[in-house]
Write a protein that holds these residues in place. Structure first.
Motif, PDB file in Angstrom:
ATOM      1  N   MET A   1      71.751  80.676 133.461  1.00 29.50           N
ATOM      2  CA  MET A   1      71.547  80.011 133.884  1.00 29.50           C
ATOM      3  C   MET A   1      70.132  79.382 133.560  1.00 29.50           C
ATOM      4  SD  MET A   1      73.257  78.489 137.284  1.00 29.50           S
ATOM      5  CE  MET A   1      72.985  80.549 137.857  1.00 29.50           C
ATOM      6  N   HIS A   2      70.280  77.767 133.494  1.00 28.48           N
ATOM      7  CA  HIS A   2      69.183  77.753 133.289  1.00 28.48           C
ATOM      8  C   HIS A   2      68.979  76.141 134.452  1.00 28.48           C
ATOM      9  CE1 HIS A   2      65.531  75.323 131.456  1.00 28.48           C
ATOM     10  NE2 HIS A   2      65.123  75.739 132.573  1.00 28.48           N
ATOM     11  N   ILE A   3      67.936  76.122 135.411  1.00 27.01           N
ATOM     12  CA  ILE A   3      67.980  75.363 136.713  1.00 27.01           C
ATOM     13  C   ILE A   3      67.081  74.500 136.433  1.00 27.01           C
ATOM     14  CG2 ILE A   3      69.115  74.357 138.465  1.00 27.01           C
ATOM     15  CD1 ILE A   3      71.188  76.513 137.509  1.00 27.01           C
ATOM     16  N   GLY A   4      67.580  72.937 136.601  1.00 26.58           N
ATOM     17  CA  GLY A   4      66.017  72.108 137.191  1.00 26.58           C
ATOM     18  C   GLY A   4      65.584  72.008 138.060  1.00 26.58           C
ATOM     19  N   ILE A   5      64.963  71.039 138.949  1.00 32.70           N
ATOM     20  CA  ILE A   5      64.770  71.102 140.687  1.00 32.70           C
ATOM     21  C   ILE A   5      63.731  69.969 140.111  1.00 32.70           C
ATOM     22  CG2 ILE A   5      62.886  72.782 140.625  1.00 32.70           C
ATOM     23  CD1 ILE A   5      64.227  73.287 143.289  1.00 32.70           C
ATOM     24  N   LEU A   6      63.769  68.797 141.188  1.00 31.06           N
ATOM     25  CA  LEU A   6      63.556  67.851 141.137  1.00 31.06           C
ATOM     26  C   LEU A   6      63.496  67.180 142.885  1.00 31.06           C
ATOM     27  CD1 LEU A   6      64.938  64.501 141.672  1.00 31.06           C
ATOM     28  CD2 LEU A   6      64.953  64.968 139.343  1.00 31.06           C
ATOM     29  N   THR A   7      61.891  66.613 142.532  1.00 34.09           N
ATOM     30  CA  THR A   7      61.522  65.686 144.693  1.00 34.09           C
ATOM     31  C   THR A   7      61.840  63.987 143.583  1.00 34.09           C
ATOM     32  OG1 THR A   7      59.133  65.868 144.446  1.00 34.09           O
ATOM     33  CG2 THR A   7      60.542  67.901 144.871  1.00 34.09           C
ATOM     34  N   GLY A   8      62.767  63.653 144.278  1.00 33.66           N
ATOM     35  CA  GLY A   8      62.507  61.898 144.729  1.00 33.66           C
ATOM     36  C   GLY A   8      62.103  61.341 145.815  1.00 33.66           C
ATOM     37  N   GLY A   9      61.447  60.225 145.987  1.00 33.43           N
ATOM     38  CA  GLY A   9      61.707  59.295 146.829  1.00 33.43           C
ATOM     39  C   GLY A   9      60.320  60.320 147.800  1.00 33.43           C
ATOM     40  N   GLY A  10      59.701  59.295 148.597  1.00 35.42           N
ATOM     41  CA  GLY A  10      58.415  59.421 149.913  1.00 35.42           C
ATOM     42  C   GLY A  10      58.685  61.250 149.618  1.00 35.42           C
ATOM     43  N   ASP A  11      57.267  61.648 149.642  1.00 38.36           N
ATOM     44  CA  ASP A  11      56.490  63.048 149.822  1.00 38.36           C
ATOM     45  C   ASP A  11      57.154  63.208 151.498  1.00 38.36           C
ATOM     46  OD1 ASP A  11      54.950  60.764 151.090  1.00 38.36           O
ATOM     47  OD2 ASP A  11      53.605  63.582 151.263  1.00 38.36           O
ATOM     48  N   CYS A  12      57.233  64.248 151.923  1.00 31.01           N
ATOM     49  CA  CYS A  12      58.134  64.748 153.006  1.00 31.01           C
ATOM     50  C   CYS A  12      57.692  66.575 153.218  1.00 31.01           C
ATOM     51  CB  CYS A  12      59.182  64.713 153.136  1.00 31.01           C
ATOM     52  SG  CYS A  12      60.572  65.319 154.559  1.00 31.01           S
ATOM     53  N   PRO A  13      57.605  67.154 154.770  1.00 31.03           N
ATOM     54  CA  PRO A  13      56.776  67.743 154.800  1.00 31.03           C
ATOM     55  C   PRO A  13      58.337  69.113 154.435  1.00 31.03           C
ATOM     56  CG  PRO A  13      56.327  66.594 156.759  1.00 31.03           C
ATOM     57  CD  PRO A  13      56.957  65.693 156.213  1.00 31.03           C
ATOM     58  N   GLY A  14      58.327  70.123 153.922  1.00 27.08           N
ATOM     59  CA  GLY A  14      59.123  71.162 154.148  1.00 27.08           C
ATOM     60  C   GLY A  14      59.551  70.898 152.072  1.00 27.08           C
ATOM     61  N   LEU A  15      59.326  69.712 151.353  1.00 26.75           N
ATOM     62  CA  LEU A  15      59.133  69.947 150.249  1.00 26.75           C
ATOM     63  C   LEU A  15      59.327  71.090 149.296  1.00 26.75           C
ATOM     64  CD1 LEU A  15      58.313  65.590 149.759  1.00 26.75           C
ATOM     65  CD2 LEU A  15      60.877  66.870 149.447  1.00 26.75           C
ATOM     66  N   ASN A  16      58.063  71.874 149.890  1.00 24.45           N
ATOM     67  CA  ASN A  16      57.745  73.253 149.163  1.00 24.45           C
ATOM     68  C   ASN A  16      58.734  73.642 149.782  1.00 24.45           C
ATOM     69  OD1 ASN A  16      56.159  72.125 147.350  1.00 24.45           O
ATOM     70  ND2 ASN A  16      54.105  71.432 148.765  1.00 24.45           N
ATOM     71  N   ALA A  17      58.773  74.201 150.828  1.00 24.68           N
ATOM     72  CA  ALA A  17      59.733  75.064 151.687  1.00 24.68           C
ATOM     73  C   ALA A  17      60.875  75.175 150.753  1.00 24.68           C
ATOM     74  CB  ALA A  17      60.067  75.131 152.584  1.00 24.68           C
ATOM     75  N   ALA A  89      67.324  60.291 129.656  1.00 24.75           N
ATOM     76  CA  ALA A  89      66.556  61.264 130.966  1.00 24.75           C
ATOM     77  C   ALA A  89      67.734  62.142 130.351  1.00 24.75           C
ATOM     78  CB  ALA A  89      67.234  60.929 132.068  1.00 24.75           C
ATOM     79  N   LEU A  90      69.135  61.627 129.794  1.00 26.60           N
ATOM     80  CA  LEU A  90      70.067  62.944 129.809  1.00 26.60           C
ATOM     81  C   LEU A  90      69.483  63.633 128.342  1.00 26.60           C
ATOM     82  CD1 LEU A  90      73.283  61.845 130.847  1.00 26.60           C
ATOM     83  CD2 LEU A  90      72.037  63.157 131.860  1.00 26.60           C
ATOM     84  N   ALA A  91      69.522  63.060 127.808  1.00 22.67           N
ATOM     85  CA  ALA A  91      68.645  63.740 125.808  1.00 22.67           C
ATOM     86  C   ALA A  91      67.400  64.588 126.774  1.00 22.67           C
ATOM     87  CB  ALA A  91      68.524  62.389 125.463  1.00 22.67           C
ATOM     88  N   TYR A  92      66.842  64.656 127.667  1.00 26.31           N
ATOM     89  CA  TYR A  92      66.090  65.402 127.404  1.00 26.31           C
ATOM     90  C   TYR A  92      66.542  66.719 128.501  1.00 26.31           C
ATOM     91  CZ  TYR A  92      61.575  67.451 129.365  1.00 26.31           C
ATOM     92  OH  TYR A  92      60.466  68.309 129.995  1.00 26.31           O
ATOM     93  N   VAL A  93      67.755  66.042 129.280  1.00 29.60           N
ATOM     94  CA  VAL A  93      68.577  67.219 130.450  1.00 29.60           C
ATOM     95  C   VAL A  93      68.639  68.130 129.482  1.00 29.60           C
ATOM     96  CG1 VAL A  93      70.248  68.165 131.604  1.00 29.60           C
ATOM     97  CG2 VAL A  93      68.525  66.014 132.252  1.00 29.60           C
ATOM     98  N   ARG A  94      69.142  67.895 127.901  1.00 32.38           N
ATOM     99  CA  ARG A  94      69.638  68.477 127.244  1.00 32.38           C
ATOM    100  C   ARG A  94      69.176  69.151 126.024  1.00 32.38           C
ATOM    101  NH1 ARG A  94      73.432  64.581 126.267  1.00 32.38           N
ATOM    102  NH2 ARG A  94      72.196  63.084 125.012  1.00 32.38           N
TER     103      ARG A  94
END
Ligand code: F6P
Length: 351
Positions: A1-17, A89-94
């Protein structure tokens, strides 16, 4: 299994956790490979990503911001002039051969994630915003850290307010929901708390300040950036056309200062707390909540439950369908217990 992860919008304390918890849980429990997409959905268009493993995420639980970077002005479904770049975007996901995407963000991110899900990309959402205003979750991580900043700022402002007999106005974030101003204002002992849900009456606020002047007291006012006088509009600072969340507010505290000053004998000052509320290290509560959310997101991926956002309900981690969250806000309800408590101890709200 290969999973992508991203953070969107404004930054926020706890994103790294969250990034840490998702990465470690997916690796330990299903041997998954995890790839971080940089700068939110913009990374899918600009083909920016990097592998994440224990070496990259151990030790980041206390770090503010996001190690992946973020973006709150890129919507792949409208990259300017209504142009839809979602296929790119979906082409890059593929190309990366991602089986699913974990998207950590607020309302704008969840709306985009929902649209990708409809195009066949399996998505799990994790709710983030210091504003605490996402539908169907009682808490978002980052909120507790923001409230702590507001509370400390009010403590500091109150010493000057009392020493000089001044009216001090602190402006918090919170565009459509007053959660930060309400909880921060209560924690910091504000005399008046003005939130978007309860438009205020200028004469009544001035009367409160005069009453306190007469008693020899100073007045501490905590106002959300989205608060407004009855019948007046929002204090819009800028409109970012390309952003999924275009309005940028700010300046209501200065406007209130100018409106109050001619009506009072004491000096009126205002301060915008701005991004100090989003910056710095998360509180212990936010680190734990973000870790719980990240672990739960990994469980959803493992169980193949996509198109859902992690949520906190009754202090239990659960999930809700993305289409129930996208485009909705959770504002302070008029009968909320904290409003009753505030009124009960004489904090000025709307009258
Ligand atoms: O949505 C979170 C939030 O912090 C709002 O309260 C605030 O209005 C906005 O982000 C500010 O965003 P920016 O960093 O783009 O100015």
């Amino acid at each position: 299994m290969h999973i992508g992860i991203l953070t969107g919008g404004g930054d926020c304390p706890g994103l790294n956790a969250v990034i840490r918890a998702v990465t470690l849980a997916l690796q330990r429990e299903c041997g998954a490979r995890v790839t971080g997409i940089e700068r939110g959905f913009r990374g899918l268009l600009e083909r920016r990503s990097r592998g994440l493993g224990p070496a990259e995420v151990i030790g980041i639980v206390a770090q503010g911001g996001t190690i992946l970077g973020t973006d709150n002005s890129c919507n792949p479904f409208d990259v300017g002039g209504g142009r839809d770049a979602s296929a790119q975007a979906l082409a890059y996901v593929r190309e990366l051969a991602l089986d699913a995407l974990v998207a950590i963000g607020g309302d704008g991110t969840m709306t985009i994630a929902h649209r990708f899900e409809a195009l066949g990309l399996p998505v799990v959402g994790v709710p983030k915003t210091i504003d605490n205003d996402l539908a169907h979750t009682e808490r978002t991580f980052g909120f507790d850290s923001a409230v702590a900043v507001v509370s400390e700022a009010l403590d500091r402002l109150s010493t000057t307010a009392r020493s000089h007999g001044r009216v001090m106005i602190a402006e918090t974030m919170g565009r459509y929901a007053g959660w930060i101003a309400l909880e921060g204002g209560m924690a910091g002992g504000a005399d008046a708390i003005l939130i978007p849900e309860l438009p205020f009456d200028l004469d009544a606020v001035a009367a409160l300040c005069r009453e306190r002047e007469a008693d020899g007291g100073a007045t501490l006012i905590c106002i959300a950036e989205g608060a407004h006088e009855r019948g007046a509009g929002l204090s819009v600072r800028a409109t970012l056309a390309s952003s999924p969340d275009p309005l940028r507010l700010g300046g209501v505290s200065l406007a209130l200062q100018h409106q109050l000053q001619p009506r009072l004998a004491s000096e009126v000052r205002s301060i915008v707390l701005g991004h100090t509320q989003r910056g710095g290290s998360p509180t212990a509560y936010d680190r734990v909540l973000a870790t719980r959310f990240g672990y739960h997101a990994a469980q959803l991926v493992k169980a193949g439950q996509f198109g859902r956002m992690v949520a906190l309900q009754g202090d239990r981690c659960t999930s809700v369908a993305l289409d129930e969250v996208a485009g909705r806000n959770r504002v302070v309800p008029p009968e909320h217990a904290l409003l009753q408590a505030a009124r009960g101890i004489g904090v000025h709200l709307d009258d």
